[in-house]
Design an enzyme around this catalytic site. Structure first.
Site, PDB file in Angstrom:
ATOM      1  N   CYS A  73     -13.867  22.291   5.218  1.00 40.54           N
ATOM      2  CA  CYS A  73     -12.991  22.878   4.201  1.00 40.54           C
ATOM      3  C   CYS A  73     -13.809  23.047   2.931  1.00 40.54           C
ATOM      4  CB  CYS A  73     -11.789  21.961   3.958  1.00 40.54           C
ATOM      5  SG  CYS A  73     -10.719  22.569   2.644  1.00 40.54           S
ATOM      6  N   CYS A 204      -9.243  29.998   0.371  1.00 44.57           N
ATOM      7  CA  CYS A 204      -9.885  29.272   1.476  1.00 44.57           C
ATOM      8  C   CYS A 204     -11.392  29.442   1.297  1.00 44.57           C
ATOM      9  CB  CYS A 204      -9.414  29.843   2.809  1.00 44.57           C
ATOM     10  SG  CYS A 204     -10.261  29.135   4.231  1.00 44.57           S
TER      11      CYS A 204
HETATM   12  N1  LIG Z   1      -7.347  25.512   7.742  1.00 44.79           N
HETATM   13  C1  LIG Z   1      -8.745  25.406   8.007  1.00 44.79           C
HETATM   14  C2  LIG Z   1      -9.401  24.261   7.289  1.00 44.79           C
HETATM   15  C3  LIG Z   1      -9.299  24.347   5.779  1.00 44.79           C
HETATM   16  C4  LIG Z   1     -10.137  25.440   5.155  1.00 44.79           C
HETATM   17  C5  LIG Z   1     -10.105  25.352   3.650  1.00 44.79           C
HETATM   18  N2  LIG Z   1      -8.895  25.673   3.017  1.00 44.79           N
HETATM   19  C6  LIG Z   1     -11.318  25.898   2.959  1.00 44.79           C
HETATM   20  O1  LIG Z   1     -11.279  25.940   1.724  1.00 44.79           O
HETATM   21  O2  LIG Z   1     -12.339  26.182   3.598  1.00 44.79           O
HETATM   22  C7  LIG Z   1      -9.009  25.247   9.521  1.00 44.79           C
HETATM   23  O3  LIG Z   1      -8.117  24.771  10.248  1.00 44.79           O
HETATM   24  O4  LIG Z   1     -10.116  25.573   9.949  1.00 44.79           O
END
Ligand SMILES: N[C@@H](CCC[C@H](N)C(=O)O)C(=O)O
Length: 266
Positions: A73, A204
Site C-alpha cells: 500500500c 491509491c
Molecule cells: N486495496 C489494495 C491495497 C491498498 C493500496 C493502497 N491504497 C495504496 O495506496 O497503494 C489491494 O488490495 O491491493
C-alpha cells in the site's frame, strides 16, 4: 489499558495505525472491519499494524477495510513512515520498511512528505474493465499488488464507481485494483480508482504508479515521470527500468486509545 491507535491519511486514503511492536495484537478480520467501519468504528480504508519482527526492520502489516490482506500500500507506507519518524522510531531521512511485497527504502522529508521506493513495476499484458456497460481497455500492472490501469478519453469524473468494475477473473484470480486515467498533458495525469477490498477511495499510491506505467506503455515508453491528480490530492511518480518512486504527503491527525471492552467483544 485500551489499545493505542493513530489515524492518518495520504492524499485522503485513510488508515488506522496500530502500534504493536511485539506483535501481540490479535488483528482478526472482524476487528479490522469494525475499525474501518465509518459508523460503528473509527472509519478508514485500511489498517496499518506496526510490528517489528526479531528487532529487524519495521514491518507494515497492511489490511484492507474488508479485512483482506494486501501485499503493498503506497499511501499507507507513507503514513507508516511518518508515524515511525514522529514516534522517534526512525530518523528523518532514509530508512527501510518491510512489506509483504519486499523491503522498501523510504525517505521522510522535513515538510512531512515521503518518497518511497516502490520496487520494480511490470506491465504484464492487456485486459479490460467494464463500468455501466462501457468497456475500458487497459493493461495489467504488477506493483507488488495487482492493478488494471485503463487510460481513457472518457472524463474520469463522469464514472460511477460505486460498484466493483467488471474485470477478467481469469487474468486476476486474486482480485484487482482498477484505475481509470485521463492524460491532461505530457507528464500530468488524473486518476480515479476502485480498490480491491475497499471500494472507491480518494487515492491509491500503488495505483498511481500503475497509472503512470500504463500511460508510458501506451506511448511506447518504459520509463518516465508524471504527477497524478486524484480526488484526494496530488502525488509524483517516477518509473525507471527496474524501479519506481512515489512522492506525496503523509498526515497524522489523531491519536488515542480504543476501548478495551469494545475491542475484546469483537
Ligand atoms: N486495496 C489494495 C491495497 C491498498 C493500496 C493502497 N491504497 C495504496 O495506496 O497503494 C489491494 O488490495 O491491493
Amino acid at each position: 489499558m485500551g489499545v493505542e491507535f493513530l489515524k492518518g491519511h495520504g492524499t485522503e486514503n485513510d488508515f488506522v495505525v496500530l502500534p504493536d511492536p511485539e506483535g501481540l495484537l490479535d488483528l482478526t478480520v472482524a476487528r479490522v472491519r469494525a475499525l474501518c467501519d465509518r459508523r460503528r468504528g473509527l472509519g478508514a480504508d485500511g489498517v496499518l499494524r506496526v510490528v517489528r519482527p526479531d528487532l529487524g526492520p519495521w514491518f507494515m502489516d497492511y489490511r484492507n477495510a474488508d479485512g483482506s490482506i494486501a501485499e503493498m500500500c503506497g499511501n499507507g507506507l507513507r503514513v507508516f513512515a511518518r508515524y515511525l519518524v514522529e514516534a522517534d522510531l526512525a530518523p528523518l531521512g532514509s530508512f527501510t520498511v518491510g512489506t509483504r511485497a519486499g523491503q522498501r527504502d523510504v525517505v521522510a522529508h522535513e515538510d512531512g512528505s515521503v518518497t518511497l521506493d516502490m520496487g520494480p513495476v511490470r506491465v504484464t499484458g492487456a485486459s479490460a474493465a467494464e463500468v455501466g456497460g462501457q468497456v475500458f481497455e487497459g493493461v495489467a500492472v504488477d506493483v507488488g499488488n495487482p492493478h488494471l490501469a485503463c487510460v481513457t478519453t472518457t472524463p474520469v469524473a463522469a464514472l460511477d464507481l460505486r460498484e466493483q468494475p467488471g474485470y477478467d477473473r481469469g487474468v486476476f484470480p486474486e482480485g484487482v485494483n482498477v484505475e481509470f486515467v485521463n492524460v491532461l498533458d505530457e507528464g500530468a495525469l488524473r486518476m480515479r480508482v476502485h480498490e480491491r477490498g475497499v471500494g472507491e477511495t480518494r487515492s491509491c499510491g500503488t495505483g498511481t504508479v500503475a497509472a503512470v506505467a500504463s500511460w508510458l506503455h501506451g506511448t511506447g515508453r518504459r520509463t518516465g515521470k508524471a504527477t497524478v491528480d486524484v480526488p484526494g490530492g496530488r502525488v509524483s511518480v517516477v518509473v525507471e527500468q527496474d524501479a519506481a518512486t512515489l512522492t506525496g504527503p503523509a498526515v497524522l491527525l489523531a491519536r488515542g486509545e480504543l476501548d478495551r471492552a469494545w475491542w475484546d467483544a469483537l
